[in-house]
Design a protein around this motif. Structure first.
Motif, short mmCIF file in Angstrom:
data_model
loop_
_atom_site.label_atom_id
_atom_site.label_comp_id
_atom_site.label_asym_id
_atom_site.label_seq_id
_atom_site.Cartn_x
_atom_site.Cartn_y
_atom_site.Cartn_z
N MET A 181 52.21 -8.90 42.67
CA MET A 181 52.95 -9.94 41.96
C MET A 181 53.73 -9.37 40.78
O MET A 181 54.89 -9.73 40.54
CB MET A 181 52.00 -11.03 41.49
N ALA A 182 53.10 -8.48 40.02
CA ALA A 182 53.78 -7.90 38.86
C ALA A 182 55.00 -7.10 39.27
O ALA A 182 56.07 -7.20 38.64
CB ALA A 182 52.80 -7.02 38.08
N LYS A 226 55.31 -12.81 38.09
CA LYS A 226 55.03 -11.71 37.17
C LYS A 226 54.56 -12.16 35.80
O LYS A 226 53.93 -11.38 35.08
CB LYS A 226 56.29 -10.83 37.00
N ASP A 227 54.84 -13.41 35.44
CA ASP A 227 54.52 -13.88 34.10
C ASP A 227 53.34 -14.83 34.04
O ASP A 227 52.79 -15.07 32.96
CB ASP A 227 55.74 -14.58 33.47
N THR A 228 52.94 -15.41 35.18
CA THR A 228 51.85 -16.39 35.16
C THR A 228 50.71 -15.99 36.09
O THR A 228 49.62 -15.64 35.66
CB THR A 228 52.37 -17.78 35.57
N SER A 229 50.97 -16.02 37.38
CA SER A 229 49.89 -15.81 38.35
C SER A 229 49.34 -14.39 38.31
O SER A 229 48.12 -14.19 38.34
CB SER A 229 50.40 -16.13 39.76
N GLY A 230 50.22 -13.39 38.26
CA GLY A 230 49.77 -12.01 38.23
C GLY A 230 48.87 -11.69 37.04
O GLY A 230 47.73 -11.25 37.22
N PRO A 231 49.36 -11.93 35.80
CA PRO A 231 48.51 -11.64 34.64
C PRO A 231 47.24 -12.48 34.58
O PRO A 231 46.21 -12.00 34.09
CB PRO A 231 49.43 -11.96 33.44
N SER A 232 47.29 -13.73 35.06
CA SER A 232 46.10 -14.58 34.98
C SER A 232 44.99 -14.10 35.90
O SER A 232 43.81 -14.44 35.69
CB SER A 232 46.46 -16.03 35.33
#
Length: 250
Positions: A181-182, A226-232
Motif C-alpha cells: 500500500m505504501a 499510502k496515508d491511511t490504511s497502510g500506516p494504520s
C-alpha cells in the motif's frame, strides 16, 4: 488559489513527487519496526512462560500442538490474514465517507456564500476542519474495537494455538499488505504528476486525456492507501500482539 507564478507549481509538484518516494521509504522502515516489535513481544511472552513452567520450546509447542495440522492454528492463520484486509477495507471506506461529508460541506458553502468564488467572502474553514477531525475519530472506533476484541475472542475459543496462528497470519499478511500500500499509493500519485508534466505526452498522453483520467482514479485510491490504511496496519500488528500476550497470560 494564491495566484503565484506557474513555475512555483512545477517546483512544488517535483517536491511532492520526491516526498511520496521518501515517505514510502520511511513507511517501509515503520512497518518493519512494527513486525519486529510483534516478534519481540511474542518471543518475550514465550520466554516468560517457558521459564515459569521449566519446559523447552519444543515441549511448549508440543503441549499446545502448534502445528499446521492443528485446525485451531489454521483457523487462527486465516483469521489473522483476513483481519488485515478487513481492517484496510474499513479504513478505506471511512476515508470515503469523511471525504463525502467534506464535499457536501464545500458545496453548501458555495451555495450559501456565492461571494467565495469571487473572492468577496471567506469560507468557513473551521467547519471543514471539524468534519475531518470528528470523522477521523468516529470512523476509527470500529477498527480499533476489532483489533482489541478479536485476539481475546480467538484466545477464548481456540486457546493458545489459535492465538499464535492469528498473530502469525496477521503479522505476515499485514507486513506485506502495508508495504504494498505504501509503495503503490506513492507510485499512483507520482504517475498522475508524471503525465501532468506533459514531457512524454506522445507516449503516455497529456492532461485531460484518458490516461490522465485513469491516473486520477489511481491517485484517488492511492491517497488512502499510502496515508491511511497502510500506516494504520502498523498499529494493528502491534496492538494485536500486545492484546494477545495479555490474553494469553490471563
Amino acid at each position: 488559489m494564491a495566484k503565484l507564478d506557474k513555475s512555483v507549481r512545477e517546483r512544488t509538484d517535483q517536491l511532492d513527487a520526491l516526498g511520496n518516494t521518501t515517505a514510502a521509504t520511511g513507511k517501509g522502515f515503520a512497518i518493519g519496526s512494527a513486525a519486529l516489535t510483534a516478534l519481540a513481544l511474542l518471543a518475550a511472552y514465550l520466554e516468560e512462560i517457558i521459564d515459569t513452567l521449566k519446559v523447552s520450546v519444543s515441549q511448549f509447542m508440543s503441549y499446545y500442538d502448534v502445528t499446521l495440522m492443528n485446525p485451531k492454528v489454521l483457523i487462527g492463520l486465516f483469521m489473522g490474514a483476513a483481519m488485515a484486509f478487513y481492517f484496510c477495507a474499513l479504513t478505506m471506506k471511512a476515508v470515503g465517507r469523511s471525504a463525502g461529508a467534506m464535499v457536501e460541506e464545500v458545496r453548501r458553502q458555495f451555495r450559501e456564500k456565492p461571494g467565495i468564488m469571487r473572492g468577496e467572502e471567506k469560507p468557513d474553514y473551521a467547519r471543514c476542519v471539524e468534519i475531518s477531525t470528528v470523522g477521523a475519530q468516529r470512523e476509527m472506533i470500529l477498527p480499533s474495537l476489532i483489533a482489541l476484541v478479536v485476539p481475546v475472542a480467538v484466545g477464548l475459543i481456540f486457546d493458545v494455538a489459535g492465538v499464535l496462528g492469528l498473530l502469525a497470519g496477521g503479522l505476515t499478511t499485514g507486513f506485506v499488505l502495508a508495504i504494498m500500500m505504501a509503495n503503490a499509493g506513492g507510485a499512483w500519485d507520482n504517475a498522475k504528476k508524471f503525465i501532468e508534466e506533459g514531457k512524454h505526452k506522445d507516449e503516455y498522453g497529456e492532461k485531460g486525456s484518458e490516461q490522465h483520467k485513469a491516473t486520477i482514479v489511481g491517485d484517488t485510491v492511492g491517497d488512502p492507501f499510502k496515508d491511511t490504511s497502510g500506516p494504520s496496519l502498523n498499529i494493528l500488528i502491534k496492538l494485536m500482539s500486545m492484546v494477545s500476550s495479555c490474553s494469553l497470560v490471563s
